[in-house]
Design a protein around this motif. Structure first.
Motif, PDB file in Angstrom:
ATOM      1  N   PRO A 276       0.823  -1.203   0.000  1.00  0.00           N
ATOM      2  CA  PRO A 276       0.000   0.000   0.000  1.00  0.00           C
ATOM      3  C   PRO A 276       0.862   1.261   0.000  1.00  0.00           C
ATOM      4  N   VAL A 277       0.279   2.369  -0.465  1.00  0.00           N
ATOM      5  CA  VAL A 277       0.993   3.639  -0.499  1.00  0.00           C
ATOM      6  C   VAL A 277       1.458   4.035   0.894  1.00  0.00           C
ATOM      7  N   ASP A 278       0.598   3.865   1.908  1.00  0.00           N
ATOM      8  CA  ASP A 278       0.964   4.292   3.265  1.00  0.00           C
ATOM      9  C   ASP A 278       1.985   3.370   3.921  1.00  0.00           C
ATOM     10  N   ALA A 279       2.334   2.269   3.223  1.00  0.00           N
ATOM     11  CA  ALA A 279       3.375   1.367   3.724  1.00  0.00           C
ATOM     12  C   ALA A 279       4.651   1.482   2.898  1.00  0.00           C
ATOM     13  N   GLY A 280       4.712   2.536   2.054  1.00  0.00           N
ATOM     14  CA  GLY A 280       5.915   2.765   1.277  1.00  0.00           C
ATOM     15  C   GLY A 280       5.909   2.180  -0.112  1.00  0.00           C
ATOM     16  N   GLY A 281       4.792   1.587  -0.524  1.00  0.00           N
ATOM     17  CA  GLY A 281       4.687   1.029  -1.868  1.00  0.00           C
ATOM     18  C   GLY A 281       3.999   1.993  -2.819  1.00  0.00           C
ATOM     19  N   VAL A 282       3.685   1.498  -4.018  1.00  0.00           N
ATOM     20  CA  VAL A 282       2.972   2.333  -4.989  1.00  0.00           C
ATOM     21  C   VAL A 282       1.485   2.010  -5.010  1.00  0.00           C
ATOM     22  N   GLY A 283       1.071   1.103  -4.126  1.00  0.00           N
ATOM     23  CA  GLY A 283      -0.347   0.833  -4.004  1.00  0.00           C
ATOM     24  C   GLY A 283      -0.939   0.086  -5.181  1.00  0.00           C
ATOM     25  N   TYR A 284      -2.229   0.320  -5.409  1.00  0.00           N
ATOM     26  CA  TYR A 284      -2.994  -0.493  -6.342  1.00  0.00           C
ATOM     27  C   TYR A 284      -3.948   0.382  -7.149  1.00  0.00           C
ATOM     28  N   SER A 285      -4.346  -0.123  -8.305  1.00  0.00           N
ATOM     29  CA  SER A 285      -5.300   0.585  -9.161  1.00  0.00           C
ATOM     30  C   SER A 285      -6.686  -0.029  -9.080  1.00  0.00           C
ATOM     31  N   CYS A 286      -6.839  -1.030  -8.229  1.00  0.00           N
ATOM     32  CA  CYS A 286      -8.159  -1.624  -7.980  1.00  0.00           C
ATOM     33  C   CYS A 286      -8.147  -2.250  -6.591  1.00  0.00           C
ATOM     34  N   ILE A 287      -9.321  -2.481  -6.046  1.00  0.00           N
ATOM     35  CA  ILE A 287      -9.441  -3.052  -4.703  1.00  0.00           C
ATOM     36  C   ILE A 287      -9.120  -4.540  -4.704  1.00  0.00           C
ATOM     37  N   ALA A 288      -9.405  -5.229  -5.794  1.00  0.00           N
ATOM     38  CA  ALA A 288      -9.186  -6.679  -5.847  1.00  0.00           C
ATOM     39  C   ALA A 288      -7.740  -7.042  -5.518  1.00  0.00           C
ATOM     40  N   GLU A 289      -6.788  -6.200  -5.954  1.00  0.00           N
ATOM     41  CA  GLU A 289      -5.379  -6.526  -5.701  1.00  0.00           C
ATOM     42  C   GLU A 289      -5.035  -6.482  -4.222  1.00  0.00           C
ATOM     43  N   ILE A 290      -5.459  -5.426  -3.535  1.00  0.00           N
ATOM     44  CA  ILE A 290      -5.122  -5.352  -2.115  1.00  0.00           C
ATOM     45  C   ILE A 290      -5.824  -6.464  -1.338  1.00  0.00           C
ATOM     46  N   ARG A 291      -7.018  -6.840  -1.759  1.00  0.00           N
ATOM     47  CA  ARG A 291      -7.720  -7.947  -1.093  1.00  0.00           C
ATOM     48  C   ARG A 291      -6.957  -9.260  -1.277  1.00  0.00           C
ATOM     49  N   THR A 292      -6.406  -9.465  -2.469  1.00  0.00           N
ATOM     50  CA  THR A 292      -5.635 -10.686  -2.717  1.00  0.00           C
ATOM     51  C   THR A 292      -4.389 -10.708  -1.849  1.00  0.00           C
ATOM     52  N   ILE A 293      -3.693  -9.573  -1.772  1.00  0.00           N
ATOM     53  CA  ILE A 293      -2.471  -9.517  -0.970  1.00  0.00           C
ATOM     54  C   ILE A 293      -2.787  -9.700   0.508  1.00  0.00           C
ATOM     55  N   GLU A 294      -3.890  -9.130   0.971  1.00  0.00           N
ATOM     56  CA  GLU A 294      -4.319  -9.355   2.356  1.00  0.00           C
ATOM     57  C   GLU A 294      -4.584 -10.836   2.612  1.00  0.00           C
ATOM     58  N   THR A 295      -5.185 -11.493   1.640  1.00  0.00           N
ATOM     59  CA  THR A 295      -5.471 -12.921   1.785  1.00  0.00           C
ATOM     60  C   THR A 295      -4.180 -13.730   1.822  1.00  0.00           C
TER      61      THR A 295
END
Length: 340
Positions: A276-295
């Motif tokens: 995620p952006v707030d963790a020093g990354g470039v984040g995501y362009s959709c919600i599905a990606e962050i949900r997958t990484i959380e999983t």
């Protein structure tokens, strides 16, 4: 030059040219009433549009204040909307989310679906859905509009056919996708109307950020007012636009005004999923990606899909910090069926 379509009470709007700083516009409808009309006769009309654009920059023609909320999508409807999936990292992640295998051919041949092109949303139009359970998601992308492309076109021919570049929010309904794809016949209900940026620009406006096939600038996605994605559209793009266009034209010609999308812009981090952006990354362009990484990391997705009242903003700025295409700004609203 930068072109936009303003609302005028018709389906296809009115063609205008927009100043480089996106503050002023001038009527171009006397050259071509709509952007599609200009694309149908691009080689003849483009030089006149370029001359008008130059006059606009020098204040030599009548102008009006350009308001992005008055803009429709540059093409409010199109003859063709074909969306690729050029960022294979995104494909890999979302397939993991639904426990789908990742075939090796996905790295050598583009994925592409044919979307609905009859009812694009304007850049400020709400995303209206009947049910949050559909799994409403944004997808920040780049797209190109092409001139006529012959069937079986080479990559070089495809590159030469690119006329305009713009941004996309390719709305997806994640809750409907698995069952729909499970039928083996592709997307339909799970891919509602997409929205495009207020302005489409000719490639020369992009300077050295455009190499003829990729646009190497961060795609800025803000979700509910906070930075959500800053992935660079030129990084991890497995298939560039000439490759996507040639793929689309393998068995059919593409007519002037056809739109080819990049798919969701997605970057890896050190060879693995992004942060995620707030963790020093470039984040995501959709919600599905962050949900997958959380999983992957915790065994469970924590970020919900979009709910009524949520907002998304998609924009791209040049190296000097100036907005190139204007911004897509949308809010999710509940669809209320008319009674009677």
């Amino acid at each position: 030059m930068k072109l936009a379509t303003l609302k005028n009470g018709t389906r296809d709007g009115k063609l205008v040219l927009v100043s480089r700083d996106l503050t002023r516009s001038t009527d171009a409808s006397f050259l071509a009433p709509t952007l599609q009309a200009a694309l149908d006769n691009w080689r003849r009309i483009a030089p006149h549009l370029e001359a008008l654009a130059e006059s606009l920059e020098h204040g030599a023609v009548p102008t009006e204040r350009f308001h992005e909320h008055d803009a429709m999508s540059p093409l409010p409807r199109a003859y063709q909307w074909a969306d690729g999936s050029a960022y294979v990292n995104h494909v890999e992640l979302v397939r993991k989310a639904r426990d789908a295998e990742m075939p090796a051919t996905f790295w050598t041949e583009p994925l592409m679906y044919q979307g609905g092109a009859d009812s694009f949303l304007g850049p400020r139009d709400p995303i209206v859905m009947a049910d949050e359970a559909y799994g409403i998601d944004m997808e920040g992308e780049v797209a190109v509009i092409v001139d006529d492309v012959p069937m079986g076109a080479s990559r070089d021919q495809a590159r030469e056919a690119i006329r305009l570049v713009m941004l996309v929010n390719d709305v997806s309904l994640r809750g409907l996708i698995p069952a729909e794809l499970g039928k083996g016949f592709g997307f339909f209900q799970s891919k509602p109307s997409s929205a495009f940026s207020p302005v489409a620009v000719t490639p020369d406006e992009l300077g050295d950020a455009w190499d003829g096939g990729k646009l190497s600038l961060p795609l800025m996605v803000d979700y509910n007012g906070k930075p959500f994605g800053r992935a660079n559209a030129g990084i991890d793009m497995t298939f560039d636009f000439p490759t996507l266009i040639a793929h689309a034209a393998k068995t059919r010609p593409l007519v002037a005004g056809s739109i080819i999308g990049s798919g969701t812009v997605s970057n890896k981090l050190d060879g693995g999923p992004g942060k995620p952006v707030d963790a020093g990354g470039v984040g995501y362009s959709c919600i599905a990606e962050i949900r997958t990484i959380e999983t992957i990391e915790t065994g469970k997705a924590a970020t919900p899909f979009m709910r009524f009242g949520d907002t998304v903003r998609i924009e791209m700025k040049d190296k000097a910090g100036h907005s190139i295409f204007g911004a897509i700004e949308q809010v999710v609203e509940k669809y209320e069926r008319a009674i009677g």
